[in-house]
Scaffold this active site. Structure first.
Site, PDB file in Angstrom:
ATOM      1  N   ILE A 185      53.929  55.446  44.485  1.00  0.00           N
ATOM      2  CA  ILE A 185      53.057  56.564  44.116  1.00  0.00           C
ATOM      3  C   ILE A 185      51.687  55.949  43.898  1.00  0.00           C
ATOM      4  O   ILE A 185      51.480  55.197  42.951  1.00  0.00           O
ATOM      5  CB  ILE A 185      53.567  57.324  42.881  1.00  0.00           C
ATOM      6  CG1 ILE A 185      54.904  58.000  43.207  1.00  0.00           C
ATOM      7  CG2 ILE A 185      52.541  58.363  42.423  1.00  0.00           C
ATOM      8  CD1 ILE A 185      55.547  58.716  42.033  1.00  0.00           C
TER       9      ILE A 185
ATOM     10  N   TYR B 174      51.335  56.196  22.328  1.00  0.00           N
ATOM     11  CA  TYR B 174      50.792  56.148  20.968  1.00  0.00           C
ATOM     12  C   TYR B 174      51.857  56.041  19.882  1.00  0.00           C
ATOM     13  O   TYR B 174      51.753  55.214  18.989  1.00  0.00           O
ATOM     14  CB  TYR B 174      49.879  57.364  20.683  1.00  0.00           C
ATOM     15  CG  TYR B 174      49.098  57.215  19.385  1.00  0.00           C
ATOM     16  CD1 TYR B 174      48.010  56.354  19.314  1.00  0.00           C
ATOM     17  CD2 TYR B 174      49.460  57.926  18.242  1.00  0.00           C
ATOM     18  CE1 TYR B 174      47.302  56.204  18.132  1.00  0.00           C
ATOM     19  CE2 TYR B 174      48.756  57.788  17.058  1.00  0.00           C
ATOM     20  CZ  TYR B 174      47.679  56.922  17.001  1.00  0.00           C
ATOM     21  OH  TYR B 174      46.985  56.773  15.841  1.00  0.00           O
TER      22      TYR B 174
ATOM     23  N   LYS C 149      59.080  55.694  38.399  1.00  0.00           N
ATOM     24  CA  LYS C 149      57.832  55.103  38.837  1.00  0.00           C
ATOM     25  C   LYS C 149      57.550  53.948  37.894  1.00  0.00           C
ATOM     26  O   LYS C 149      57.238  54.142  36.723  1.00  0.00           O
ATOM     27  CB  LYS C 149      56.697  56.128  38.803  1.00  0.00           C
ATOM     28  CG  LYS C 149      55.339  55.556  39.196  1.00  0.00           C
ATOM     29  CD  LYS C 149      54.220  56.573  39.021  1.00  0.00           C
ATOM     30  CE  LYS C 149      52.867  55.942  39.342  1.00  0.00           C
ATOM     31  NZ  LYS C 149      51.742  56.887  39.110  1.00  0.00           N
TER      32      LYS C 149
ATOM     33  N   ARG D  51      49.269  51.780  29.481  1.00  0.00           N
ATOM     34  CA  ARG D  51      48.667  52.993  28.939  1.00  0.00           C
ATOM     35  C   ARG D  51      49.427  53.529  27.726  1.00  0.00           C
ATOM     36  O   ARG D  51      48.840  54.142  26.845  1.00  0.00           O
ATOM     37  CB  ARG D  51      48.590  54.079  30.017  1.00  0.00           C
ATOM     38  CG  ARG D  51      47.563  53.789  31.101  1.00  0.00           C
ATOM     39  CD  ARG D  51      47.457  54.954  32.066  1.00  0.00           C
ATOM     40  NE  ARG D  51      46.465  54.707  33.104  1.00  0.00           N
ATOM     41  CZ  ARG D  51      45.172  55.000  33.015  1.00  0.00           C
ATOM     42  NH1 ARG D  51      44.712  55.558  31.909  1.00  0.00           N
ATOM     43  NH2 ARG D  51      44.347  54.753  34.005  1.00  0.00           N
TER      44      ARG D  51
ATOM     45  N   THR E  67      48.244  60.590  35.850  1.00  0.00           N
ATOM     46  CA  THR E  67      47.114  59.904  35.211  1.00  0.00           C
ATOM     47  C   THR E  67      45.857  59.986  36.060  1.00  0.00           C
ATOM     48  O   THR E  67      44.759  60.260  35.552  1.00  0.00           O
ATOM     49  CB  THR E  67      47.473  58.423  34.972  1.00  0.00           C
ATOM     50  OG1 THR E  67      48.673  58.354  34.218  1.00  0.00           O
ATOM     51  CG2 THR E  67      46.352  57.713  34.235  1.00  0.00           C
TER      52      THR E  67
ATOM     53  N   TYR F  50      58.429  57.611  34.305  1.00  0.00           N
ATOM     54  CA  TYR F  50      57.180  56.911  34.595  1.00  0.00           C
ATOM     55  C   TYR F  50      56.947  55.907  33.484  1.00  0.00           C
ATOM     56  O   TYR F  50      56.650  56.268  32.349  1.00  0.00           O
ATOM     57  CB  TYR F  50      56.032  57.914  34.702  1.00  0.00           C
ATOM     58  CG  TYR F  50      54.668  57.326  35.030  1.00  0.00           C
ATOM     59  CD1 TYR F  50      54.519  56.023  35.505  1.00  0.00           C
ATOM     60  CD2 TYR F  50      53.516  58.094  34.868  1.00  0.00           C
ATOM     61  CE1 TYR F  50      53.273  55.508  35.804  1.00  0.00           C
ATOM     62  CE2 TYR F  50      52.262  57.599  35.164  1.00  0.00           C
ATOM     63  CZ  TYR F  50      52.137  56.306  35.630  1.00  0.00           C
ATOM     64  OH  TYR F  50      50.892  55.793  35.925  1.00  0.00           O
TER      65      TYR F  50
END
Length: 293
Positions: A206, A109, A164, A140, A46, A135
């Protein structure tokens, strides 16, 4: 997979004023992080603005990053998306030379069910020549990878080696630590909670802020992993305000402002992102000077 213990940094992608990729800046950044003694690098997550890079740009950035790194640190490539078939195709065509793992964000989405998320990752794992890191970043993606799904994937897919976690949910972290296979890694995806997550059993972070302050952050993470929280805590607290500023007007605009001040690369971002306001820029410069003095 001890190579992913400690501080990983999600690299920014430096740009020139005309919007093209600044490869000189990327070279300086990679060397800045290696000199700062971080443990591994993550290319095109990202923070790397991967969503506004085309396929040719991504391919060149991955190849350039591997070339400059020259096997000095483990490398992770960010390859994710909300179309499972496309993700699988991207992984199959990925030139894996120099890379050790793939970091793949859960689908955004579409808002899949937990079974959909499980089947997405299972299909990817069956097609990947490299180890995979999940992840989970609900802020997001608009959907959460539950602890049950995480641990199910960890048990069923042997090349899925860790996650993550950027949910910010400590109840979720607790459940993952309790139920995961012993060798499955919990990695913090949020700089502000990396130290407390390590106290629960996470193996590191991270990071975003590590782009600018690799030495300061990795020192704190190493102390935490040793269990020396008395020494780690002051360093953690020293980074809190800087970290807040990094996200005050969006990532990676904040950390790019710090990198520009440090002379590593410029702060250009691609629309729809914009650079930070002048007020925040001045505050970032002041805080950066305070920490690096």
């Amino acid at each position: 997979m001890n190579k992913f213990h400690g501080t990983g940094v999600a690299l920014v992608t430096p740009f020139n004023a005309d919007g093209t990729v600044d490869y000189d800046g990327l070279r300086r950044l990679i060397n800045h992080l290696i000199d700062g003694k971080v443990e591994y690098l993550v290319s095109l997550g990202t923070t790397g603005e991967a969503s506004t890079l085309n396929k040719d740009e991504k391919k060149k950035i991955w190849e350039f990053t591997a070339e400059v790194n020259n096997s000095r640190l483990p490398l992770v490539a960010g390859i994710g998306g909300n179309d499972t078939v496309e993700v699988i195709d991207s992984i199959r065509t990925f030139e894996a030379n120099g890379y050790d793992a793939i970091l793949s964000a859960s689908p955004y989405y579409n808002k899949p069910t937990q079974e959909g998320i499980y089947q997405h990752y299972k299909a990817i794992s069956e097609s990947s020549p490299l180890a995979l890191l999940l992840y989970n970043v609900p802020g997001r993606t608009a959907s959460n990878v539950s602890p049950e799904t995480t641990c199910r994937l960890a048990a069923d897919c042997k090349n899925i080696i860790g996650t993550k976690e950027a949910s910010g949910n400590f109840d979720q972290f607790n459940q993952i630590m309790r139920d995961k296979p012993a060798d499955f890694m919990l990695i913090s995806g949020d700089d502000p909670v990396a130290m407390p997550m390590i106290s629960l059993g996470a193996v590191g972070v991270i990071s975003v802020i590590g782009n600018a302050l690799p030495g300061q952050l990795s020192d704190m993470i190493r102390l935490s992993l040793k269990g020396d929280y008395a020494a780690a805590l002051p360093q953690h607290l020293k980074l809190i305000e800087f970290t807040r500023m990094m996200f005050a007007e969006g990532n990676p605009a904040g950390v790019k402002a710090a990198l520009k001040h440090l002379g590593v690369c410029d702060d250009y971002v691609r629309l729809p992102l914009v650079t930070v306001s002048e007020g925040l820029r001045k505050a970032i410069i002041t805080e950066t000077n305070k920490i690096t003095a």
